[in-house]
Each structure stands twice: as structure tokens, then as C-alpha cells.
Motif scaffolding. Sequence first.
Motif, PDB file in Angstrom:
ATOM      1  N   THR A  26      13.248 -73.823 -12.212  1.00  0.00           N
ATOM      2  CA  THR A  26      14.109 -72.904 -12.947  1.00  0.00           C
ATOM      3  C   THR A  26      14.533 -71.834 -11.946  1.00  0.00           C
ATOM      4  O   THR A  26      14.275 -71.969 -10.741  1.00  0.00           O
ATOM      5  CB  THR A  26      13.361 -72.257 -14.137  1.00  0.00           C
ATOM      6  OG1 THR A  26      12.334 -71.391 -13.633  1.00  0.00           O
ATOM      7  CG2 THR A  26      12.767 -73.301 -15.064  1.00  0.00           C
ATOM      8  N   GLU A  27      15.116 -70.750 -12.426  1.00  0.00           N
ATOM      9  CA  GLU A  27      15.536 -69.683 -11.520  1.00  0.00           C
ATOM     10  C   GLU A  27      14.364 -68.928 -10.913  1.00  0.00           C
ATOM     11  O   GLU A  27      14.511 -68.276  -9.879  1.00  0.00           O
ATOM     12  CB  GLU A  27      16.441 -68.699 -12.261  1.00  0.00           C
ATOM     13  CG  GLU A  27      17.778 -69.294 -12.640  1.00  0.00           C
ATOM     14  CD  GLU A  27      18.650 -68.311 -13.394  1.00  0.00           C
ATOM     15  OE1 GLU A  27      18.282 -67.133 -13.518  1.00  0.00           O
ATOM     16  OE2 GLU A  27      19.711 -68.734 -13.870  1.00  0.00           O
TER      17      GLU A  27
ATOM     18  N   ASP B 234      10.450 -80.169 -10.984  1.00  0.00           N
ATOM     19  CA  ASP B 234      11.456 -79.428 -11.752  1.00  0.00           C
ATOM     20  C   ASP B 234      11.468 -77.996 -11.257  1.00  0.00           C
ATOM     21  O   ASP B 234      10.517 -77.528 -10.626  1.00  0.00           O
ATOM     22  CB  ASP B 234      11.130 -79.475 -13.253  1.00  0.00           C
ATOM     23  CG  ASP B 234      12.325 -79.139 -14.139  1.00  0.00           C
ATOM     24  OD1 ASP B 234      13.432 -78.890 -13.601  1.00  0.00           O
ATOM     25  OD2 ASP B 234      12.154 -79.117 -15.365  1.00  0.00           O
TER      26      ASP B 234
END
Length: 123
Positions: free
Chosen positions: A42-43, A40
Motif C-alpha cells: 500500500t502507500e 502486496d
Amino acid sequence: MLNRRKLTLLSASLLLLVFTTSCGTSLDPTVRSQEGYIVDMTEERIYVISHIEREDIHELTEEELLEKSVEGSDNRDLIAVWYNVSSVDDYQVGQYVEVRSRQVLDSFPQQADAEGITVLEEP
């Protein structure tokens, strides 16, 4: 007597110098390494889990991935970690990587700042 003191002082100084020089080597025992798949992103972070198969990433839930990684490991150390990275643009879900870090927060999953990341051939 004076020469003996000078010799003792010189020996102690030399030992201190050798000790402080050896402490500055690049072999830092606090650097830790994890190999696993990016599951996974995120930014600002990538989520790496060890002891799983690539196909598990899309077939299993996060809970199942964590359960499988714990079962495949001798201990819970560095099996599921969210790493802060300078840029996620160089990475993608499914890549097999080695991540080096220093300080790891003791949570589950753990959290750390990545010191270095190498994309590896799949095992």
C-alpha cells in the motif's frame, strides 16, 4: 567489621554496575526477523509472506498463499506480516527481503513497524 561492610557494599555496587551495563547492549532479544517475499503493498506498508515460492505470488490467491506459508512453517510466528515502512518507493512486489521488527501485533496476518529491511538474493 567496617572494612567487611565496605567490601560487601563495593561488591554489590560492582555487580549492579555490570548488570546495568550489560542490559544496554545492542543484542536486544525482542528484535525479530522474517525472511520472505513482498506479495502486496500500500502507500505505507509492505506485506511479506514466508515459506512460499516467487511464482506463487501471481498464481495463488491470498488465502492459498497463507495456507502454503502455514504448511511450510513450524509455527505461525512471523510468516505473514504487514510492515509499516517509512517509504515503499524502495520496494516492489516479488522482492525477497529480510525484515527486522520489535513489537508485532498478534493478528493474522500480523502487523508490525519495520525496524530495518534488507533486500536479499532469492533462496
